[in-house]
Scaffold this active site. Structure first.
Site, short mmCIF file in Angstrom:
data_model
loop_
_atom_site.label_atom_id
_atom_site.label_comp_id
_atom_site.label_asym_id
_atom_site.label_seq_id
_atom_site.Cartn_x
_atom_site.Cartn_y
_atom_site.Cartn_z
N ASN A 119 -5.43 0.22 14.83
CA ASN A 119 -4.68 1.47 14.97
C ASN A 119 -3.30 1.15 15.50
O ASN A 119 -3.16 0.48 16.53
CB ASN A 119 -5.42 2.42 15.92
CG ASN A 119 -4.85 3.82 15.90
OD1 ASN A 119 -3.68 4.03 16.17
ND2 ASN A 119 -5.70 4.79 15.60
N THR A 120 -2.25 1.61 14.82
CA THR A 120 -0.88 1.33 15.24
C THR A 120 -0.30 2.40 16.15
O THR A 120 0.86 2.30 16.57
CB THR A 120 0.04 1.18 14.01
OG1 THR A 120 -0.09 2.35 13.18
CG2 THR A 120 -0.31 -0.06 13.21
N MET A 176 -0.73 6.35 4.17
CA MET A 176 0.05 5.65 5.18
C MET A 176 1.33 5.09 4.61
O MET A 176 2.38 5.09 5.28
CB MET A 176 -0.78 4.54 5.81
CG MET A 176 -1.65 4.98 6.97
SD MET A 176 -0.71 5.79 8.30
CE MET A 176 0.53 4.56 8.64
N GLY A 228 -0.41 4.90 -0.93
CA GLY A 228 -1.41 5.55 -0.09
C GLY A 228 -0.77 6.50 0.92
O GLY A 228 0.45 6.58 1.04
N HIS A 232 -12.89 11.68 11.18
CA HIS A 232 -11.79 11.50 10.24
C HIS A 232 -12.00 12.38 9.01
O HIS A 232 -13.06 12.96 8.82
CB HIS A 232 -11.68 10.04 9.80
CG HIS A 232 -11.08 9.15 10.84
ND1 HIS A 232 -11.81 8.62 11.88
CD2 HIS A 232 -9.80 8.71 11.00
CE1 HIS A 232 -11.02 7.88 12.64
NE2 HIS A 232 -9.80 7.91 12.12
N HIS A 233 -10.99 12.43 8.18
CA HIS A 233 -11.01 13.22 6.94
C HIS A 233 -12.13 12.75 6.00
O HIS A 233 -12.65 11.64 6.12
CB HIS A 233 -9.66 13.10 6.23
CG HIS A 233 -9.23 11.67 6.01
ND1 HIS A 233 -9.61 10.93 4.92
CD2 HIS A 233 -8.46 10.85 6.78
CE1 HIS A 233 -9.09 9.72 4.99
NE2 HIS A 233 -8.39 9.64 6.11
N GLY A 237 -11.70 1.77 12.25
CA GLY A 237 -11.09 0.62 12.90
C GLY A 237 -10.71 0.92 14.33
O GLY A 237 -10.81 0.06 15.22
N THR A 278 -7.86 -1.40 7.64
CA THR A 278 -9.13 -1.37 8.37
C THR A 278 -10.27 -1.80 7.44
O THR A 278 -10.07 -2.04 6.27
CB THR A 278 -9.41 0.03 8.94
OG1 THR A 278 -9.44 0.99 7.87
CG2 THR A 278 -8.33 0.43 9.94
N LYS A 296 -12.19 9.16 4.06
CA LYS A 296 -12.23 7.85 4.71
C LYS A 296 -13.49 7.10 4.28
O LYS A 296 -14.58 7.67 4.29
CB LYS A 296 -12.19 7.99 6.23
CG LYS A 296 -12.06 6.65 6.96
CD LYS A 296 -11.70 6.83 8.41
CE LYS A 296 -11.58 5.50 9.14
NZ LYS A 296 -10.54 4.63 8.57
N GLY A 343 0.84 -1.19 0.00
CA GLY A 343 0.00 0.00 0.00
C GLY A 343 0.87 1.24 0.00
O GLY A 343 0.55 2.25 0.62
#
Length: 242
Positions: free
Chosen positions: A100-101, A13, A11, A131-132, A141, A76, A135, A8
């Site tokens: 969530n990390t 992240m 993206g 959230h933005h 998540g 998520t 999403k 990913g």
């Protein structure tokens, strides 16, 4: 020093992970996005970090199994079938899956579990997240992770005690329910509040993410921790030792 493969990578992240890995003692083994060669990336890596999409999860797990390396899953919107695939993979390789990390959110979930376990069902629990605008899944998540923590503290199953999307004449709130509200707009990286409302008093436990780099740093720490572990399914709690 570990070789970290990013799934990913195009993206938001994935880009944040590239920056965090570049600033760390680790190296970026490479990155793939939709249609990329997960097996090839796994062969070049010591650990995979996956922030892609639920539809790609099965192939990514098989890539980790084929290379015999750990995988951190931060994707998520997972469904029961995805969790079944994770359970199967965890019999062969170490797998850490989380909604969530962030290390801060991990500690928040621990506090929510403790609060829910010590307060009775007459304390209502509501989880509010924002959230933005881009999403695509709701509740987030992280909100579900916090809901699971609250349910665990009460010794109940979240699926049977969740209230979402209230609209119109819904009647009184169900005792013992865990409510969710999802807000979307702007460029908010992530805000979560867990409200425990009792008779004439409230407790609010909250976390605000100011930048996606906090999730990337947590994911890299999780990847470091996961290397060398026995096959099994792990959570971020273990990374913090709680």
């Amino acid at each position: 020093m570990a070789r970290i493969g990013v799934i990913g990578s195009k993206g938001a992240m994935g880009q944040a992970l590239d920056e965090v890995i570049a600033a760390s003692t680790h190296t970026l083994a490479g990155g793939i996005d939709k249609g990329g060669d997960a097996a090839g990336l796994a062969d070049a890596s010591d650990v995979l970090v996956d922030f892609s999409a639920p539809a790609a999860l099965c192939a990514n797990l098989h890539a980790a199994i084929g290379a015999g390396i750990p995988i951190v899953i931060g994707t998520t919107g997972l469904e029961d079938k995805n969790h079944s695939s994770i359970d199967e993979a965890a019999r062969v390789v170490p797998v850490l899956q989380t909604g969530n990390t962030s290390l801060g959110v991990t500690l928040l979930a621990h506090l929510v579990r403790e609060a829910a376990s010590r307060l009775g069902p007459d304390w209502d629990i509501e989880i509010v997240e924002m959230h933005h605008r881009r999403k695509v899944d709701a509740p987030s998540g992280t909100a579900l992770l916090l809901g699971e923590a609250a349910a665990s503290g009460r010794g109940i199953e979240l699926a049977g005690h969740s209230e979402r999307g209230r609209d119109g004449h819904t009647g009184a709130r169900t005792e013992g329910a865990i409510g969710f509200a999802a807000l979307r707009g702007g460029t908010v990286a992530g805000e979560h509040s867990v409200i425990l409302a009792g008779e004439e008093e409230r407790i609010t436990l909250a976390h605000s993410a100011e930048n996606r780099s906090i999730f990337a740093r947590g994911a890299v720490r999780a990847a470091e921790w996961l290397i060398g572990r026995k096959a099994g399914r792990y959570t971020m709690d273990k990374v913090l030792g709680i």
